[in-house]
Design a protein around this motif. Structure first.
Motif, short mmCIF file in Angstrom:
data_model
loop_
_atom_site.label_atom_id
_atom_site.label_comp_id
_atom_site.label_asym_id
_atom_site.label_seq_id
_atom_site.Cartn_x
_atom_site.Cartn_y
_atom_site.Cartn_z
N ALA A 8 23.23 1.42 8.01
CA ALA A 8 24.56 1.05 7.51
C ALA A 8 25.66 1.85 8.21
CB ALA A 8 24.63 1.26 6.00
N GLU A 9 25.42 3.14 8.41
CA GLU A 9 26.41 3.99 9.09
C GLU A 9 26.56 3.59 10.55
OE1 GLU A 9 24.83 7.85 8.45
OE2 GLU A 9 25.81 8.12 6.50
N TYR A 10 25.42 3.25 11.18
CA TYR A 10 25.46 2.84 12.58
C TYR A 10 26.25 1.54 12.74
CZ TYR A 10 23.93 1.40 17.22
OH TYR A 10 23.91 1.00 18.52
N LEU A 11 25.98 0.57 11.86
CA LEU A 11 26.68 -0.71 11.93
C LEU A 11 28.17 -0.55 11.66
CD1 LEU A 11 24.14 -3.06 10.12
CD2 LEU A 11 24.54 -2.84 12.57
N LYS A 12 28.52 0.37 10.74
CA LYS A 12 29.92 0.61 10.44
C LYS A 12 30.64 1.23 11.64
CE LYS A 12 32.98 2.98 7.15
NZ LYS A 12 33.05 3.87 5.96
N LYS A 13 29.97 2.14 12.32
CA LYS A 13 30.57 2.80 13.48
C LYS A 13 30.73 1.84 14.64
CE LYS A 13 29.92 6.75 16.59
NZ LYS A 13 29.07 7.92 16.93
N HIS A 14 29.75 0.93 14.80
CA HIS A 14 29.75 0.01 15.94
C HIS A 14 30.07 -1.42 15.51
CE1 HIS A 14 27.88 3.05 18.63
NE2 HIS A 14 27.23 3.42 17.55
N TRP A 15 30.92 -1.57 14.50
CA TRP A 15 31.13 -2.90 13.91
C TRP A 15 31.77 -3.87 14.90
CZ3 TRP A 15 35.47 -5.86 12.95
CH2 TRP A 15 36.70 -5.26 13.13
N LEU A 16 32.60 -3.37 15.81
CA LEU A 16 33.21 -4.26 16.80
C LEU A 16 32.14 -4.85 17.71
CD1 LEU A 16 35.74 -5.49 18.10
CD2 LEU A 16 35.91 -3.44 19.53
N LEU A 17 31.22 -4.02 18.17
CA LEU A 17 30.13 -4.50 19.01
C LEU A 17 29.27 -5.52 18.26
CD1 LEU A 17 28.44 -4.38 21.60
CD2 LEU A 17 27.24 -2.41 20.61
N VAL A 18 28.95 -5.20 16.99
CA VAL A 18 28.17 -6.12 16.17
C VAL A 18 28.92 -7.44 16.01
CG1 VAL A 18 27.19 -6.52 13.88
CG2 VAL A 18 27.00 -4.26 14.94
N GLY A 19 30.24 -7.34 15.82
CA GLY A 19 31.06 -8.54 15.68
C GLY A 19 31.06 -9.39 16.93
N ILE A 20 31.08 -8.75 18.09
CA ILE A 20 31.06 -9.49 19.36
C ILE A 20 29.78 -10.31 19.48
CG2 ILE A 20 30.89 -9.23 21.86
CD1 ILE A 20 32.84 -6.88 21.64
N PHE A 21 28.65 -9.68 19.19
CA PHE A 21 27.38 -10.41 19.31
C PHE A 21 27.25 -11.49 18.24
CE2 PHE A 21 26.10 -6.58 21.74
CZ PHE A 21 25.66 -7.23 22.89
N ASN A 22 27.81 -11.25 17.05
CA ASN A 22 27.82 -12.29 16.02
C ASN A 22 28.66 -13.49 16.46
OD1 ASN A 22 26.09 -11.18 14.12
ND2 ASN A 22 27.70 -9.97 13.17
N CYS A 23 29.79 -13.20 17.11
CA CYS A 23 30.65 -14.28 17.61
C CYS A 23 29.91 -15.11 18.66
CB CYS A 23 31.93 -13.69 18.21
SG CYS A 23 33.11 -13.10 16.99
N ILE A 24 29.18 -14.43 19.54
CA ILE A 24 28.42 -15.16 20.56
C ILE A 24 27.35 -16.03 19.90
CG2 ILE A 24 26.86 -14.88 22.53
CD1 ILE A 24 28.29 -12.22 23.12
N PHE A 25 26.67 -15.48 18.90
CA PHE A 25 25.63 -16.23 18.20
C PHE A 25 26.20 -17.45 17.49
CE2 PHE A 25 23.10 -16.84 14.26
CZ PHE A 25 21.92 -17.29 14.85
N THR A 218 36.08 -18.21 20.51
CA THR A 218 36.55 -19.45 21.14
C THR A 218 36.22 -19.48 22.63
OG1 THR A 218 38.76 -18.48 21.46
CG2 THR A 218 38.39 -19.78 19.46
N THR A 219 36.21 -18.30 23.27
CA THR A 219 35.82 -18.24 24.68
C THR A 219 34.38 -18.70 24.87
OG1 THR A 219 37.35 -16.40 25.12
CG2 THR A 219 35.54 -16.72 26.67
N PHE A 220 33.49 -18.20 24.03
CA PHE A 220 32.09 -18.58 24.15
C PHE A 220 31.84 -20.01 23.66
CE2 PHE A 220 31.30 -14.10 24.83
CZ PHE A 220 30.22 -14.13 25.70
N CYS A 221 32.68 -20.51 22.78
CA CYS A 221 32.55 -21.92 22.37
C CYS A 221 32.73 -22.83 23.58
CB CYS A 221 33.59 -22.27 21.30
SG CYS A 221 33.15 -21.71 19.65
N ASP A 222 33.72 -22.51 24.42
CA ASP A 222 33.93 -23.29 25.65
C ASP A 222 32.71 -23.19 26.56
OD1 ASP A 222 36.44 -24.38 25.16
OD2 ASP A 222 37.47 -22.57 25.83
N THR A 223 32.13 -21.98 26.63
CA THR A 223 30.97 -21.77 27.49
C THR A 223 29.78 -22.60 27.04
OG1 THR A 223 31.70 -19.50 27.97
CG2 THR A 223 29.40 -20.03 28.45
N PHE A 224 29.49 -22.56 25.73
CA PHE A 224 28.31 -23.26 25.21
C PHE A 224 28.54 -24.76 25.05
CE2 PHE A 224 27.38 -18.93 23.40
CZ PHE A 224 26.23 -18.71 24.14
N HIS A 225 29.81 -25.17 24.95
CA HIS A 225 30.10 -26.58 24.74
C HIS A 225 29.88 -27.40 26.02
CE1 HIS A 225 31.76 -29.99 22.58
NE2 HIS A 225 32.58 -30.23 23.59
#
Length: 337
Positions: A8-25, A218-225
């Protein structure tokens, strides 16, 4: 002895990185939501919404004395713009000698040259610099200056490196930058100066980073679309590897070089690293479409820039936490100007 941080602490510290990969997914699952003219209308919500929010919050949070100080940081500005518009094009031209020997597709090489000539973006470098506690004011200044310089310098670089150029829509680009960047920035700064509003208890930094995540999605939406680019799998793989290695080298070089200069603070180094290596997709794609309109090789030429843009945000997200710790551990007084 300190205990190891839990998940939980790791995810909180690196939440932007986690968010980036969630956006890609999420973009891979629902690409049609974030494509141009799709339900989320990124041509408006990103261009005039997310980007404007990022710079409004920046204007609201910037202290006036930091702006005055930044305007006098001539060496930092020269480093960033010189690295962007001079060093990177020269480096890519030298790299091309080796790529030609290895037999890389000639049109992908032209795409790499085009990427090298692009100006910095106006959002991702600023947010990543801010997230890593770098010199946000300098990042904003250089992103804006670099974007305006790109209107003139990028066509000249393309003329010199490719032998032909394109006409950048000068008035439209200036209006867009003014509406989405300068006006929100000045509005936020005016509110700060003439009122007591500072955002109070609002999580402004979190809002800015969420706006960046929306841009990434939205950037990755264009890529995958549009998966059918007409390219061979080997072309795509080679381009991805090349772009990744190029960006890693440029990030390392700019960081090491800026850190070795005694008149740059750690915050300046972070700003220099992101602002000098990031390239704009917003200006790049229209230029490519104008230059190579009707050519069957447009996909190959566009691929390096399409790969470069999301890669710079992923690498930035990976580096933010470590850079933030480095800046905090190296807190020193600002050097004399």
């Amino acid at each position: 002895m300190k205990s190891k941080p839990n998940l939980a602490e790791y995810l909180k510290k690196h939440w932007l990185l986690v968010g980036i990969f969630n956006c890609i997914f999420l973009a891979s699952l629902f690409p049609s939501l974030g494509v141009k003219e799709g339900p989320l209308r990124p041509e408006y919500t990103v261009k005039y919404g997310a980007v404007s929010i990022i710079f409004f919050i920046s204007g609201l949070s910037l202290k006036t004395d930091s702006i005055y100080y930044t305007l006098r940081q001539h060496r930092l500005h020269l480093f960033i713009q010189g690295f962007t518009f001079v060093f990177i094009p020269i480096f890519i031209q030298l790299l091309i000698v080796a790529l030609n020997i290895l037999g890389v597709d000639a049109w992908i090489i032209k795409g790499l040259i085009t990427v090298a000539c692009m100006p910095p973006p106006v959002s991702s470098a600023v947010i990543l610099t801010k997230a890593a506690q770098g010199n946000e004011t300098a990042a904003i200044f250089n992103s804006i200056v670099g974007s305006f310089l790109g209107i003139i310098v990028t066509p000249l670089l393309l003329l010199f490196n490719l032998g032909f150029t394109t006409v950048v829509p000068l008035l439209g680009t200036v209006v867009q930058l003014s509406v989405t960047v300068l006006f929100p920035l000045l509005l936020g700064q005016s509110l700060r100066k003439f009122t007591e509003f500072r955002g109070h208890n609002l999580p402004l930094n979190g809002v800015s980073q969420c706006a960046l995540l929306f841009v990434i999605y939205t950037t990755f939406c264009d890529t995958f679309h549009n998966p059918d680019t007409g390219l061979y799998a080997t072309d795509i793989l080679v381009t991805m590897i090349l772009v990744l290695l190029i960006q890693m080298f440029l990030l390392l070089l700019s960081f090491s070089f800026a850190k070795s200069l005694k008149y740059f603070t750690p915050a300046d180094v972070v700003c220099a690293m992101f602002c000098s290596t990031h390239k704009s997709l917003t200006l790049g794609i229209p230029i490519l479409r104008i230059m190579f309109h009707g050519l069957s090789h447009l996909s190959q030429i566009s691929l390096p820039l399409l790969v470069y843009h999301p890669t710079q945000m992923i690498l930035g997200g990976l580096l933010v936490s470590n850079l933030k710790d480095w800046v905090n551990s190296r807190r020193i007084k600002k050097p004399p100007v």
